[in-house]
Enzyme design. Structure first.
Site, PDB file in Angstrom:
ATOM      1  N   GLY A  43       0.812  -1.218   0.000  1.00 31.05           N
ATOM      2  CA  GLY A  43       0.000   0.000   0.000  1.00 31.05           C
ATOM      3  C   GLY A  43       0.840   1.260   0.000  1.00 31.05           C
ATOM      4  O   GLY A  43       0.529   2.232  -0.694  1.00 31.05           O
ATOM      5  N   CYS A  44       1.923   1.237   0.765  1.00 37.25           N
ATOM      6  CA  CYS A  44       2.777   2.432   0.868  1.00 37.25           C
ATOM      7  C   CYS A  44       3.516   2.703  -0.438  1.00 37.25           C
ATOM      8  O   CYS A  44       3.689   3.855  -0.833  1.00 37.25           O
ATOM      9  CB  CYS A  44       3.751   2.275   2.033  1.00 37.25           C
ATOM     10  SG  CYS A  44       2.897   2.116   3.627  1.00 37.25           S
ATOM     11  N   THR A  45       3.932   1.629  -1.107  1.00 37.25           N
ATOM     12  CA  THR A  45       4.598   1.783  -2.399  1.00 37.25           C
ATOM     13  C   THR A  45       3.614   2.360  -3.411  1.00 37.25           C
ATOM     14  O   THR A  45       3.935   3.319  -4.135  1.00 37.25           O
ATOM     15  CB  THR A  45       5.155   0.437  -2.888  1.00 37.25           C
ATOM     16  OG1 THR A  45       6.103  -0.038  -1.934  1.00 37.25           O
ATOM     17  CG2 THR A  45       5.813   0.572  -4.255  1.00 37.25           C
TER      18      THR A  45
END
Length: 153
Positions: A43-45
């Site tokens: 998700g962060c990527t």
């Protein structure tokens, strides 16, 4: 908990590439500050890639985009290089900024409680006040929604 129209809490952190960024130095310009749990996770990527894809649009509006996590500057450097990211990544290793911004929260995963960073984004107007806040962010379409809000400043 910081709300719309509240003054943005201070932010002064080391960044990728050996730099430093502060809201005080950016006063008079709109800023996006987005908090995310961890470099190089799915998700962060995706969130960083989405903000990167829209970086020219934010730049055209004069908006600085800052991603903040507790990862080290060195991890941020690797994360940026691996994914070709074009946003500033700030390191909040001691968690002081996460605490000040109210995003260090109790979370639950597989029935286990733990403390972690809530995915949250703040749009800071040029006067240093919070113009809009997104809490418990879902990544899909989020960067585009933030860009749309930035266009209204």
């Amino acid at each position: 908990m910081h709300e719309v129209n509240d003054p943005a809490p201070a932010l002064d952190l080391p960044t990728d590439g050996g730099g430093r960024i502060s809201l005080a130095a950016l006063k008079g310009r709109p800023v996006i500050v987005y908090f995310y749990p961890k470099d190089d996770t799915t998700g962060c990527t995706r969130e960083a890639q989405d903000f990167t894809a829209l970086a020219p649009d934010f730049a055209a509006l004069g908006v600085t985009v800052i991603g903040v996590s507790k990862d080290t500057v060195r991890k941020h450097d690797r994360f940026k290089a691996k994914h070709g990211l074009a946003v500033v990544l700030a390191s909040d290793e001691d968690g002081a900024a996460c605490e000040a911004w109210g995003v260090w929260v109790q979370k639950k995963l597989y029935g286990r409680d733990y403390m972690g960073i809530e995915r949250a984004t703040f749009l800071i107007a040029s006067d240093g006040r919070i113009a809009q806040a997104w809490r418990n962010v879902k990544v899909a379409g989020h960067a585009a929604a933030v860009l749309q809000a930035a266009r209204t400043l």
